[in-house]
Structure formats: C-alpha cells, structure tokens
Motif scaffolding. Structure first.
Motif, PDB file in Angstrom:
ATOM      1  N   SER A 278     -71.974 -68.318  74.641  1.00  0.00           N
ATOM      2  CA  SER A 278     -72.991 -67.172  74.600  1.00  0.00           C
ATOM      3  C   SER A 278     -72.836 -66.451  73.042  1.00  0.00           C
ATOM      4  N   GLN A 279     -71.670 -66.094  73.090  1.00  0.00           N
ATOM      5  CA  GLN A 279     -71.428 -65.276  71.908  1.00  0.00           C
ATOM      6  C   GLN A 279     -71.605 -65.984  70.460  1.00  0.00           C
ATOM      7  N   LEU A 280     -71.286 -67.483  70.592  1.00  0.00           N
ATOM      8  CA  LEU A 280     -71.626 -68.118  69.299  1.00  0.00           C
ATOM      9  C   LEU A 280     -73.135 -68.472  69.355  1.00  0.00           C
ATOM     10  N   LYS A 281     -73.842 -68.387  70.449  1.00  0.00           N
ATOM     11  CA  LYS A 281     -75.400 -68.447  70.384  1.00  0.00           C
ATOM     12  C   LYS A 281     -75.929 -67.128  69.525  1.00  0.00           C
ATOM     13  N   LEU A 282     -75.441 -66.131  69.616  1.00  0.00           N
ATOM     14  CA  LEU A 282     -75.714 -64.783  69.080  1.00  0.00           C
ATOM     15  C   LEU A 282     -75.101 -64.414  67.926  1.00  0.00           C
ATOM     16  N   ALA A 288     -66.515 -64.281  69.949  1.00  0.00           N
ATOM     17  CA  ALA A 288     -66.351 -65.552  70.519  1.00  0.00           C
ATOM     18  C   ALA A 288     -64.912 -66.146  70.319  1.00  0.00           C
ATOM     19  N   LEU A 289     -64.396 -65.895  69.192  1.00  0.00           N
ATOM     20  CA  LEU A 289     -62.992 -66.308  68.419  1.00  0.00           C
ATOM     21  C   LEU A 289     -61.990 -65.807  69.678  1.00  0.00           C
ATOM     22  N   ASN A 293     -59.527 -67.727  72.200  1.00  0.00           N
ATOM     23  CA  ASN A 293     -58.191 -67.706  71.946  1.00  0.00           C
ATOM     24  C   ASN A 293     -57.574 -67.301  73.660  1.00  0.00           C
ATOM     25  N   LEU A 294     -58.151 -66.345  74.227  1.00  0.00           N
ATOM     26  CA  LEU A 294     -57.983 -66.074  75.572  1.00  0.00           C
ATOM     27  C   LEU A 294     -57.713 -67.205  76.547  1.00  0.00           C
ATOM     28  N   VAL A 295     -58.547 -68.289  76.328  1.00  0.00           N
ATOM     29  CA  VAL A 295     -59.017 -69.548  77.042  1.00  0.00           C
ATOM     30  C   VAL A 295     -57.502 -70.420  76.665  1.00  0.00           C
ATOM     31  N   LEU A 296     -57.311 -70.398  75.322  1.00  0.00           N
ATOM     32  CA  LEU A 296     -56.296 -71.310  74.762  1.00  0.00           C
ATOM     33  C   LEU A 296     -54.753 -70.711  75.190  1.00  0.00           C
ATOM     34  N   GLU A 297     -54.799 -69.290  75.408  1.00  0.00           N
ATOM     35  CA  GLU A 297     -53.705 -68.769  75.951  1.00  0.00           C
ATOM     36  C   GLU A 297     -53.115 -69.446  77.291  1.00  0.00           C
ATOM     37  N   LEU A 313     -64.813 -70.827  63.479  1.00  0.00           N
ATOM     38  CA  LEU A 313     -64.156 -70.815  62.164  1.00  0.00           C
ATOM     39  C   LEU A 313     -65.111 -71.318  61.079  1.00  0.00           C
ATOM     40  N   ALA A 314     -65.723 -72.557  61.366  1.00  0.00           N
ATOM     41  CA  ALA A 314     -66.676 -73.174  60.461  1.00  0.00           C
ATOM     42  C   ALA A 314     -67.635 -72.345  60.302  1.00  0.00           C
TER      43      ALA A 314
END
Length: 411
Positions: A278-282, A288-289, A293-297, A313-314
């Motif tokens: 959702s954050q990426l959409k906005l 969003a980053l 990162n919280l997921v990847l933790e 990042l792109a």
C-alpha cells in the motif's frame, strides 16, 4: 504459501466484500489461495496505475474516486422515501451535500452518543434509490472509527443518540463507489440507510484477550485492509493494517501457546507485507522500505518482501542496491516471470546510468574520447588515482617533517 483466510462477502454493506466487478472477483479468488491479497505476477500490470495517486484527499474523502453523475439519478431527497420532507430536518454531515442524516425517532440525548473506539451495535436496513432492499441486519456490531464498515456508517453512527433511529442518505462516494458490490449494488449507487443505535460498550482490553481472540481480531482488521486495497483505497488500507499491527504488538497478561505465537507472527508478517504494498502504491518509499525490512527481520527469505524492497530501491534510483536483492528473490523462486522482468529492466537501467555517469566524468576532465580508458576501470571515478598520489605525497612530506624534528631534538 499459507492461505490468508479471507472470508467470502457477507451481506452487510459495512463489511469487507470481495466480489465487485469481474476483475475484482478475480482478485478475490486469488485472496483465498495466496498468502495475502497480492500475487507478484500482477505487479507489472499495476505499475501503470500509480501515477494518479500523488494527491490525497482528506481522510473522510478518501476511498473511491468521486462518482460521476448519472443521467438517471434523482436527488437524494427524492430517492429516500420521506427524505423529501422538511429540508430543515436534514443534517449535512460533511458540508458537501453527499452525506445527510435525518432523525426519525429521537434518542436519549447528546450525552448518550457513542465514542470512537467503542464497539457499537446497530439495526440496519439498506435500500437503493428505487426502494430495493439490499441489506437487513438486526444487530451489526463494529468498532466505531476503525473503518470496519462503510464510511457513511462510520461517520454518522457517532452522531446518533442511544435508541435513536435515523435515516442516512449517502452518495456512492461513502458507500461502494464506482465498483459497487456484485450482484446487488450497482456501480455509483447511492444508498439509503435506516439505522437504530442499540448499544455501545468499550472495546475489549487487548491485554486480556486470549491468543485465539487476538488472532481473530487482528485478522478481521487485516481483511478489512485487503478490501480497501482491492478498492484502491490505499490510505484506508494502511489505516486497517496499522490497527491490526497494534493489536498483534500489544502487551498481554495472558500466556499464549507456541502455536498461537507462531500464528500471531504470521499475521504480523502478512500485515507488514500488505502495508508495504500500500505504501508503495502511494510512493511512500521510506515507509515501504521500513515495512519490508521488518518482514525480512523475521523472515529473511520472504520473496514478497525482497521483491518489494528491490522495487522500492529501484524507484529511488538505487539500482546497484536493488539488483542483488532481486537476484536473491529470483534464486528463491527461479520460475517467477515478474522478478525476471523486473531484474532485466533494472540491469538495463543500471547500465544506462553508468554510461551517463562515465560520459559526464569524461566531459568534466575534458576528455570526451573513450579510447584511452581501460575497460576494467570504467566504473572508477576518473580522479581516484590522482587523489592517491596526493595522499602519498602528503604522507611522505609529513614523514620528512617528523624526521627533521627528531634529528633537531637529538642535536
């Protein structure tokens, strides 16, 4: 991937529905089988729609795009039965004429009005402009202010007194918008809601909820966020995911079993992944980053989090950092065509970026020709070697001064 546990559309106009238009119905089918609301293969197609989300309206206006006027539409007062009565009796809730409330049976006074955050129970009857009843619920319960129901209800119920019966006339903007709700509510349909406030009580103490109760509550908020995402209501989707995450992260005075702890973590990861989407959409790239990162933790090999982190990042032009992240995602799922396409696109953009930078450096040094540049040194800054010489010369000079001082001291 684990099922998200999405519920089929309940009849209530306030609850999260998944069946709307054919395209939305296809999305709903994916909800029942995918980890969360989004399938990676859809990312590339959705990219074209992000350009029109740069300006956000106020919260009460957020949701669906304003419904275009219909040629056969009647003014709300004419389509709401006795709503065509004395206009002085109607309250224009938002001041824009799109949401109106009229008291039919008085309540117990202003002091009896419910507060945001309370769980309220209402009797509801919803009809279309032609009088067709599309919903009746004798006891609909929801948390006021959490966007658990239609905005028309969430905004107006807080104005009801205990025991009051009111008529609410709402344009599609605060109901089901341009998509409607298949099969009974057409696109851009205004609704007339007859509502009676039956009860209001404080929401349960999160610290006292059992593991099962906390999981169910968090999942309901997450599913509501999924509904808003499908409706392109990304701000309201973020709101629902935030509420779900607060529930999951709240302290508890109750001991949970290992299975319940694992399930709560699973809900948290899904919410964070959906929040990032959702954050990426906005274009909220920084947020969003952080979500990725919280997921990847918790799950370093989460493909969706890796994919979205690479995409964030792109979007920020950080191709050098994005490429290895997408390569890691592709290694986990080599057959994913979307990751292949995104990675190929980024490699090309990175190569173009390097060529532009190299040409710029050459021009800065007054050397537009590439003939004398060693191939393996193209990525290095043109002034890197002179700086090394300078540092070396400085070190030699300082060493000489130090030696002179030592000799002078001995003499």
């Amino acid at each position: 991937m684990a099922s998200s546990g999405e519920e089929p559309r309940s009849g209530s106009p306030g609850r999260a529905g998944t069946g709307t238009e054919p395209a939305a119905a296809a999305d709903a089918a994916q909800l029942d089988t995918a980890e969360d609301f989004e399938v990676l293969e859809e990312e590339e197609e959705e990219e074209e729609d992000e350009s029109n989300l740069s300006e956000l309206p106020p919260l009460e206006d957020v949701g669906r795009p304003p419904a275009p006027p219909r040629e056969d539409a009647q003014p709300p007062e004419q389509g709401a039965g006795d709503a065509a009565g004395d206009p002085q009796e109607w309250l224009d809730v938002l001041g824009n004429g799109l949401l109106k409330k009229k008291t039919l049976v008085p309540g117990q006074g202003v002091d009896s009005r419910p507060q945001k955050g309370q769980d309220v129970t209402i009797r509801l009857k919803a009809t279309l402009e032609d009088g067709t009843v599309v919903e009746e619920d004798p006891a609909l319960t929801f948390t006021l202010g959490d966007c658990d129901v239609l905005q028309a209800l969430d905004l107006c119920v807080q104005l009801l007194e205990m025991g009051e019966t009111a008529l609410i006339v709402s344009e599609a903007k605060y109901c089901y918008g341009a998509q409607g709700r298949s099969p009974d509510i057409p696109p851009n349909a205004s609704l007339t809601l007859e509502v009676e406030l039956l009860a209001a009580r404080d929401a349960p103490d999160l610290e006292l909820l059992s593991g099962k109760e906390k999981i169910q509550l968090a999942n309901r908020k997450r599913e509501r966020g999924n509904f808003f995402y499908q409706q392109a209501d990304y701000v309201l989707a973020i709101n629902s995911y935030d509420i779900a995450l607060r529930i999951v992260g709240s302290s508890s005075k109750v001991d949970f079993s290992p299975d319940e702890e694992a399930e709560l973590l699973d809900v948290k990861v899904k919410c964070l992944n959906n929040l990032a989407a959702s954050q990426l959409k906005l274009d909220h790239f920084k947020a969003a980053l952080k979500s990725c990162n919280l997921v990847l933790e918790h799950q370093p090999g989460n493909i969706k989090a890796l994919f979205r982190k690479g995409k964030v990042l792109a979007q920020q032009g950080e191709y050098r950092e994005a490429i290895p992240i997408l390569k890691a995602a592709l290694k986990l799922e080599p057959s994913n065509k979307t990751i292949h396409a995104e990675l190929s696109k980024l490699v090309k953009k990175h190569a173009d970026q390097r060529n532009v930078e190299t040409e710029m450096y050459r021009k800065m040094l007054g050397n537009p020709s590439a003939a004398g540049t060693p191939r393996k040194c193209k990525d290095k800054l043109p002034w890197s070697i002179p700086w090394k010489w300078l540092f070396g010369a400085t070190a030699i000079a300082l060493g000489g001064v130090a030696l002179s001082v030592v000799i002078a001291a001995r003499n």
